[in-house]
Design a protein around this motif. Structure first.
Motif, PDB file in Angstrom:
ATOM      1  N   SER A 121       0.942  -1.192  -0.076  1.00  0.00           N
ATOM      2  CA  SER A 121       0.095  -0.136  -0.121  1.00  0.00           C
ATOM      3  C   SER A 121       0.956   1.087   0.074  1.00  0.00           C
ATOM      4  O   SER A 121       2.015   1.225   0.315  1.00  0.00           O
ATOM      5  CB  SER A 121      -0.989  -0.044   1.241  1.00  0.00           C
ATOM      6  OG  SER A 121      -0.376  -0.080   2.553  1.00  0.00           O
ATOM      7  N   HIS A 132      -3.571   3.648   0.253  1.00  0.00           N
ATOM      8  CA  HIS A 132      -4.384   3.025  -0.999  1.00  0.00           C
ATOM      9  C   HIS A 132      -3.354   1.763  -1.324  1.00  0.00           C
ATOM     10  O   HIS A 132      -2.235   1.606  -1.328  1.00  0.00           O
ATOM     11  CB  HIS A 132      -4.268   3.960  -2.151  1.00  0.00           C
ATOM     12  CG  HIS A 132      -4.867   5.099  -1.829  1.00  0.00           C
ATOM     13  ND1 HIS A 132      -6.109   5.317  -1.834  1.00  0.00           N
ATOM     14  CD2 HIS A 132      -4.448   6.278  -1.458  1.00  0.00           C
ATOM     15  CE1 HIS A 132      -6.578   6.785  -1.644  1.00  0.00           C
ATOM     16  NE2 HIS A 132      -5.404   7.358  -1.283  1.00  0.00           N
ATOM     17  N   CYS A 134      -1.693  -1.033  -3.562  1.00  0.00           N
ATOM     18  CA  CYS A 134      -1.409  -0.947  -4.919  1.00  0.00           C
ATOM     19  C   CYS A 134      -2.037  -1.721  -6.034  1.00  0.00           C
ATOM     20  O   CYS A 134      -2.609  -2.653  -5.949  1.00  0.00           O
ATOM     21  CB  CYS A 134       0.138  -1.691  -4.733  1.00  0.00           C
ATOM     22  SG  CYS A 134       1.216  -0.994  -3.978  1.00  0.00           S
ATOM     23  N   PRO A 135      -2.069  -0.835  -7.410  1.00  0.00           N
ATOM     24  CA  PRO A 135      -3.225  -1.504  -8.132  1.00  0.00           C
ATOM     25  C   PRO A 135      -2.630  -2.747  -8.720  1.00  0.00           C
ATOM     26  O   PRO A 135      -1.270  -2.898  -8.609  1.00  0.00           O
ATOM     27  CB  PRO A 135      -3.493  -0.513  -9.022  1.00  0.00           C
ATOM     28  CG  PRO A 135      -2.013   0.524  -8.961  1.00  0.00           C
ATOM     29  CD  PRO A 135      -1.756   0.304  -7.497  1.00  0.00           C
ATOM     30  N   ALA A 136      -3.586  -3.525  -9.583  1.00  0.00           N
ATOM     31  CA  ALA A 136      -3.128  -4.628 -10.037  1.00  0.00           C
ATOM     32  C   ALA A 136      -1.856  -4.306 -11.310  1.00  0.00           C
ATOM     33  O   ALA A 136      -1.902  -3.322 -11.919  1.00  0.00           O
ATOM     34  CB  ALA A 136      -3.984  -5.492 -10.739  1.00  0.00           C
ATOM     35  N   SER A 138       1.298  -3.940 -10.213  1.00  0.00           N
ATOM     36  CA  SER A 138       2.347  -3.222  -9.286  1.00  0.00           C
ATOM     37  C   SER A 138       2.365  -3.710  -8.131  1.00  0.00           C
ATOM     38  O   SER A 138       1.605  -4.579  -7.762  1.00  0.00           O
ATOM     39  CB  SER A 138       2.089  -1.569  -9.283  1.00  0.00           C
ATOM     40  OG  SER A 138       0.836  -1.570  -8.652  1.00  0.00           O
ATOM     41  N   CYS A 148       4.019   2.863  -5.618  1.00  0.00           N
ATOM     42  CA  CYS A 148       4.138   1.437  -6.176  1.00  0.00           C
ATOM     43  C   CYS A 148       4.946   1.257  -7.363  1.00  0.00           C
ATOM     44  O   CYS A 148       5.206   2.141  -8.023  1.00  0.00           O
ATOM     45  CB  CYS A 148       3.028   0.815  -6.390  1.00  0.00           C
ATOM     46  SG  CYS A 148       1.872   0.839  -4.791  1.00  0.00           S
ATOM     47  N   SER A 150       5.829  -0.839 -10.756  1.00  0.00           N
ATOM     48  CA  SER A 150       5.269  -1.454 -11.962  1.00  0.00           C
ATOM     49  C   SER A 150       5.917  -2.870 -12.203  1.00  0.00           C
ATOM     50  O   SER A 150       7.367  -2.757 -12.042  1.00  0.00           O
ATOM     51  CB  SER A 150       5.318  -0.656 -13.116  1.00  0.00           C
ATOM     52  OG  SER A 150       4.416   0.588 -12.838  1.00  0.00           O
ATOM     53  N   GLN A 160      -4.528  -6.902  -6.177  1.00  0.00           N
ATOM     54  CA  GLN A 160      -4.262  -5.490  -5.440  1.00  0.00           C
ATOM     55  C   GLN A 160      -3.215  -5.648  -4.381  1.00  0.00           C
ATOM     56  O   GLN A 160      -3.290  -6.895  -3.684  1.00  0.00           O
ATOM     57  CB  GLN A 160      -5.391  -4.648  -4.893  1.00  0.00           C
ATOM     58  CG  GLN A 160      -6.382  -4.008  -6.365  1.00  0.00           C
ATOM     59  CD  GLN A 160      -7.296  -3.149  -5.857  1.00  0.00           C
ATOM     60  OE1 GLN A 160      -7.774  -2.984  -4.834  1.00  0.00           O
ATOM     61  NE2 GLN A 160      -7.886  -2.252  -6.683  1.00  0.00           N
ATOM     62  N   SER A 161      -2.740  -4.840  -3.730  1.00  0.00           N
ATOM     63  CA  SER A 161      -1.919  -4.878  -2.356  1.00  0.00           C
ATOM     64  C   SER A 161      -0.849  -5.926  -2.416  1.00  0.00           C
ATOM     65  O   SER A 161      -0.469  -6.652  -1.748  1.00  0.00           O
ATOM     66  CB  SER A 161      -2.609  -5.238  -1.147  1.00  0.00           C
ATOM     67  OG  SER A 161      -3.775  -4.085  -1.126  1.00  0.00           O
ATOM     68  N   PRO A 180      -1.151  -6.892 -15.484  1.00  0.00           N
ATOM     69  CA  PRO A 180      -2.082  -7.302 -14.486  1.00  0.00           C
ATOM     70  C   PRO A 180      -2.027  -8.999 -14.843  1.00  0.00           C
ATOM     71  O   PRO A 180      -2.336  -9.750 -13.898  1.00  0.00           O
ATOM     72  CB  PRO A 180      -3.433  -6.784 -14.650  1.00  0.00           C
ATOM     73  CG  PRO A 180      -3.549  -6.147 -16.256  1.00  0.00           C
ATOM     74  CD  PRO A 180      -2.235  -6.065 -16.240  1.00  0.00           C
TER      75      PRO A 180
END
Length: 346
Positions: A121, A132, A134-136, A138, A148, A150, A160-161, A180
């Motif tokens: 996060s 927040h 980490c998005p898919a 990353s 985060c 990549s 995520q995370s 992703p």
């Protein structure tokens, strides 16, 4: 001694008033001062201030207006605006609290410190009440981060995370950062290693459909002489294909090569010969069959005759006792023919 209530006044103006009051009413003593510097908003010189609620400076504030630091901030014990309040975590107005740095957060009010964002996060602005995920595509493997990272090409993160990225499996690839998911190699290509950034074409003699992951060798009676093909071709009629990666070979004139042949088929030499699409008996074979048939027939006749002779002999032996005739009884000189001779005394 008089008090000043800042409710309803802009924080910057109120801070200027507070600092001016402190500077005008505080008697400094080197033994009890803390070298915390506050910038005089009204243009006065920087002066060390007393950080004790028992000093005349703190008595100038209306400490009944102390409020807890808002979420996303922490108590600032280096300023009178917070140090004059009786309980830690309270300041004369929320603007006097320190906002959390990037990578840190505080979800509760009235806290004395901010918390680092956990692994996976981040928060990229100050004064954050939360972190927040980490998005898919990353990941983040450290605490207290403001961003985060990549995933590198050939790696992916589908959730995520994530705290790390996984390599693409065999037959899959990712040719950009932040994937992703890894893609399956298109038809006619494959990846033979994990963490592949690109796919390689299937070799001649092999093929791969779009839904498959790895190239396959062409089956029996099939061939493929091009790179990167999704299917194989059937070896044509009157040809044979000994290897799937070579062109079909013309069938010999004295052989049979139906569609999908691996090798030419021949009639049995000497005894058969090709006649159109079939094999027929050769003349020598016909002659041998005739001779062999005659010999076999003669052998059968001899066996039958011998069998009959043996049978007749056995019958004669069985009938001999039955054919023997008995001599009729008679008398010779008063003695039966079958009687013993008797000495008469002559």
């Amino acid at each position: 001694m008089w008090r000043m209530d800042c409710r309803g006044v802009l924080p910057a103006i109120c801070a200027a008033c507070f600092i001016g009051m402190v500077l005008s009413q505080t008697t400094l003593s080197p033994a009890v001062t803390d070298t915390t510097f506050m910038e005089n908003v009204t243009g006065l010189t920087v002066t060390p201030v007393v950080l004790s609620s028992t000093t005349p400076g703190c008595s100038a504030f209306n400490t009944s207006t102390c409020e807890p630091c808002a979420p996303g901030s922490q108590y600032d014990n280096n300023t009178l605006l917070c140090a004059c309040c009786s309980d830690p975590g309270l300041c004369l107005f929320p603007g006097a609290c320190l906002p959390c740095n990037t990578g840190f957060y505080q979800p509760l009010a009235g806290q004395q410190q901010c918390l680092p964002c956990s692994r996976g996060s981040y928060t990229n602005f100050t004064g954050s009440p939360l972190c927040h995920p980490c998005p898919a595509g990353s990941f983040n493997n450290n605490t207290g981060e403001d961003s985060c990272t990549s995933c590198s090409p050939g790696f992916f993160s589908s959730r995520q995370s994530a705290t790390s990225c996984a390599p693409c499996a065999l037959g899959h690839f990712c040719n950009s950062s932040g994937c992703p998911l890894c893609e399956t190699c298109p038809g006619g290509s494959e990846s033979l290693l994990t963490a592949a950034r690109e796919c390689t074409l299937c070799r001649p003699g092999m093929h791969k459909a779009p839904h498959q992951t790895m190239c396959q060798i062409c089956g029996s009676g099939l061939y493929q002489i091009h790179w990167g093909q999704e299917s194989c071709d059937v070896c044509p009629d009157n040809h044979y294909c000994p290897s799937p990666d070579v062109n079909p070979i013309q069938c010999p004139s004295d052989a049979f090569c139906p569609e999908g042949s691996l090798a030419p088929g021949y009639c049995m030499e000497t005894f058969f010969r090709k006649a159109g699409e079939t094999c027929e008996l050769a003349p020598v074979t016909i002659a041998l069959l005739v001779i062999g048939g005659g010999v076999a027939l003669l052998f059968v006749i001899l066996m039958v005759l011998r069998r009959r002779r043996d049978t007749d002999g056995e019958l004669n032996m069985a009938r001999a006792p039955l054919l023997r005739k008995e001599r009729p009884q008679g008398r010779y000189y008063g003695i039966p023919c079958d009687g013993e001779p008797v000495y008469a005394g002559w």
